[in-house]
Design an enzyme around this catalytic site. Structure first.
Site, mmCIF file in Angstrom:
data_model
loop_
_atom_site.group_PDB
_atom_site.id
_atom_site.type_symbol
_atom_site.label_atom_id
_atom_site.label_comp_id
_atom_site.label_asym_id
_atom_site.label_seq_id
_atom_site.Cartn_x
_atom_site.Cartn_y
_atom_site.Cartn_z
ATOM 1 N N TYR A 180 6.994 14.084 27.923
ATOM 2 C CA TYR A 180 6.897 12.627 27.762
ATOM 3 C C TYR A 180 7.753 11.929 28.823
ATOM 4 O O TYR A 180 7.280 11.025 29.530
ATOM 5 C CB TYR A 180 7.361 12.212 26.353
ATOM 6 C CG TYR A 180 7.693 10.739 26.221
ATOM 7 C CD1 TYR A 180 6.683 9.781 26.246
ATOM 8 C CD2 TYR A 180 9.013 10.303 26.105
ATOM 9 C CE1 TYR A 180 6.979 8.426 26.155
ATOM 10 C CE2 TYR A 180 9.320 8.953 26.007
ATOM 11 C CZ TYR A 180 8.304 8.019 26.030
ATOM 12 O OH TYR A 180 8.601 6.683 25.946
HETATM 13 P P1 NAD Z 1 3.609 2.267 19.990
HETATM 14 O O1 NAD Z 1 2.933 3.604 19.969
HETATM 15 O O2 NAD Z 1 3.930 1.622 18.685
HETATM 16 O O3 NAD Z 1 2.760 1.237 20.881
HETATM 17 C C1 NAD Z 1 1.986 1.617 21.993
HETATM 18 C C2 NAD Z 1 0.602 1.034 21.830
HETATM 19 O O4 NAD Z 1 -0.178 1.324 22.988
HETATM 20 C C3 NAD Z 1 -0.177 1.612 20.635
HETATM 21 O O5 NAD Z 1 -0.491 0.573 19.708
HETATM 22 C C4 NAD Z 1 -1.421 2.249 21.256
HETATM 23 O O6 NAD Z 1 -2.580 2.035 20.448
HETATM 24 C C5 NAD Z 1 -1.514 1.517 22.586
HETATM 25 N N1 NAD Z 1 -2.195 2.311 23.619
HETATM 26 C C6 NAD Z 1 -1.864 3.557 24.051
HETATM 27 N N2 NAD Z 1 -2.717 3.957 25.003
HETATM 28 C C7 NAD Z 1 -3.613 2.940 25.185
HETATM 29 C C8 NAD Z 1 -4.739 2.766 26.031
HETATM 30 N N3 NAD Z 1 -5.134 3.737 26.883
HETATM 31 N N4 NAD Z 1 -5.432 1.607 25.968
HETATM 32 C C9 NAD Z 1 -5.061 0.624 25.088
HETATM 33 N N5 NAD Z 1 -3.985 0.748 24.255
HETATM 34 C C10 NAD Z 1 -3.278 1.893 24.296
HETATM 35 O O7 NAD Z 1 4.932 2.485 20.874
HETATM 36 P P2 NAD Z 1 6.260 1.582 20.999
HETATM 37 O O8 NAD Z 1 7.364 2.304 20.316
HETATM 38 O O9 NAD Z 1 5.970 0.159 20.651
HETATM 39 O O10 NAD Z 1 6.530 1.697 22.574
HETATM 40 C C11 NAD Z 1 6.061 0.714 23.489
HETATM 41 C C12 NAD Z 1 6.468 1.126 24.909
HETATM 42 O O11 NAD Z 1 7.876 1.256 25.015
HETATM 43 C C13 NAD Z 1 5.870 2.459 25.353
HETATM 44 O O12 NAD Z 1 5.538 2.350 26.720
HETATM 45 C C14 NAD Z 1 7.015 3.430 25.181
HETATM 46 O O13 NAD Z 1 6.906 4.534 26.066
HETATM 47 C C15 NAD Z 1 8.208 2.541 25.525
HETATM 48 N N6 NAD Z 1 9.461 2.978 24.903
HETATM 49 C C16 NAD Z 1 9.622 2.924 23.548
HETATM 50 C C17 NAD Z 1 10.826 3.324 22.999
HETATM 51 C C18 NAD Z 1 11.079 3.284 21.507
HETATM 52 O O14 NAD Z 1 12.194 3.655 21.081
HETATM 53 N N7 NAD Z 1 10.137 2.853 20.684
HETATM 54 C C19 NAD Z 1 11.874 3.809 23.822
HETATM 55 C C20 NAD Z 1 11.651 3.870 25.182
HETATM 56 C C21 NAD Z 1 10.455 3.431 25.732
#
Ligand code: NAD
Length: 330
Positions: A150
């Site tokens: 990841y």
């Molecule tokens: P999440 O999984 O809740 O949200 C991501 C969304 O992207 C999902 O609803 C999914 O349906 C959508 N998605 C994925 N691939 C897609 C595609 N090809 N087309 C359309 N939609 C698509 O994740 P989150 O926790 O809200 O994270 C959001 C961002 O922040 C991500 O990029 C993640 O890598 C980054 N991030 C999150 C954290 C954390 O602690 N939650 C930490 C570091 C980075």
């Protein structure tokens, strides 16, 4: 006010960001394919407060297939949060999903951005790009050596962003979020799993000895930083941490305190790719984006516990949901 595009708008962080942008007065387009193994209904619930807003348009489509040139017409700023997230699931055959959703989607978007008149692109990256670090805060120029597939997929996407900044002049900001928590946190994340198990009166399953240390960032602080990056001009890469750190065992103590219950904890083997410690240096993001975390760990965990109790639905160990609140401690 410009028109904002938020990808991953139905996700944990994306849905909070859209709400804030709408409150601020922006017109927002949200894209989400409602993809992934996590429940579609949960993502629809994330959008419940905003789906009827006149300034919000939701596009339910996969970014791998969507006509991005058309989508970007009239858009001034883009926050790209769509991704396949989660460290543990990124090993094995599932990696192809990470390559598609984290790397290929970002490349498609950057191609379209380089032909558009978008003024600012903000890419949501992760502390996972650093991998295991020494016992000191990481600065943005620290060594990048991901400990999971990841993390590698997020680093590859960061490198693509850098390439399109240099070669095509795309105006971009990279934000490296450190473990984000609060209401709507994903069901696969540690704090949601701990709170849910505690509410159901089941033992908490911890990967490793619980001494892993995490920089914890409350959702409204992450939204503050992301809005600042959307509105401010500098190209650059910034850590977005919460200014609070805790071991997994300390997080469990906070959960017990917030729920007023004691819980049994069972320790298993460490999860592959889990780093021992994360710790963000926040000087650069404070200086350039005026970002300062505002929510303490105690306040934030209480807010997440209260939200889970209000929902009346508790995610199970695999992310499925049940009405297990009935007949439990609270
Ligand atoms: P999440 O999984 O809740 O949200 C991501 C969304 O992207 C999902 O609803 C999914 O349906 C959508 N998605 C994925 N691939 C897609 C595609 N090809 N087309 C359309 N939609 C698509 O994740 P989150 O926790 O809200 O994270 C959001 C961002 O922040 C991500 O990029 C993640 O890598 C980054 N991030 C999150 C954290 C954390 O602690 N939650 C930490 C570091 C980075």
């Amino acid at each position: 006010m410009g028109r904002m595009l938020v990808t991953g708008a139905a996700g944990f962080i994306g849905s909070h960001l859209v709400e804030r942008l709408l409150e601020t007065g922006y017109e927002v387009i949200g894209v989400d394919g409602l993809t992934g193994y996590r429940s579609r209904e949960r993502k629809q619930r994330n959008l419940a407060r905003i789906s009827d807003e006149a300034s919000f348009r939701f596009v339910e489509e996969d970014l791998l297939e969507l006509d991005l040139d058309g989508l970007l017409q009239g858009v001034s700023n883009v926050a790209h949060l769509a991704a396949e997230s989660g460290v543990r699931a990124s090993w094995g055959d599932d990696f192809s999903r990470y390559l598609e959703r984290n790397v290929a989607v970002t490349q498609r978007l950057l191609e379209a951005l380089s032909k558009s008149s978008v003024e600012r692109f903000v890419f949501a990256s992760s502390s996972s790009v650093y991998g295991s670090v020494d016992e000191k805060p990481v600065t943005e120029d620290s060594r990048l050596r991901p400990a999971s597939p990841y993390g590698l997929s997020k680093l590859a996407a960061e490198e693509l962003v850098g390439l399109y900044v240099r070669q095509r002049g795309v105006p971009a900001t990279i934000l490296r979020y450190f473990t984000v928590y609060g209401p709507r946190q994903r069901p696969d994340m540690a704090l949601t799993r701990f709170i849910s198990a505690a509410v159901r009166g089941e033992p908490l399953q911890v990967f490793g000895d619980g001494n892993q240390m995490r920089e914890m960032t409350y959702i409204s602080d992450v939204v503050d930083a992301t809005v600042a990056a959307l509105e401010a001009p500098p190209d650059g890469t910034y850590n977005v941490g919460g200014g609070s750190r805790a071991t997994v065992n300390e997080l469990i103590d906070h959960v017990q305190h917030a729920l007023g219950t004691r819980v049994e904890v069972s320790y298993g083997p460490p999860a592959e790719g889990d780093v021992h410690s994360t710790w963000a240096d926040l000087e650069l993001v404070g200086r350039d984006l005026g970002y300062r975390p505002r929510v303490s760990l105690e306040q934030g965990i209480k807010a997440q516990v209260d939200w889970i109790l209000e929902q009346g639905r508790v995610p199970g160990p695999a992310g499925e949901e049940s009405d297990a609140l009935k007949g439990t401690a609270r």
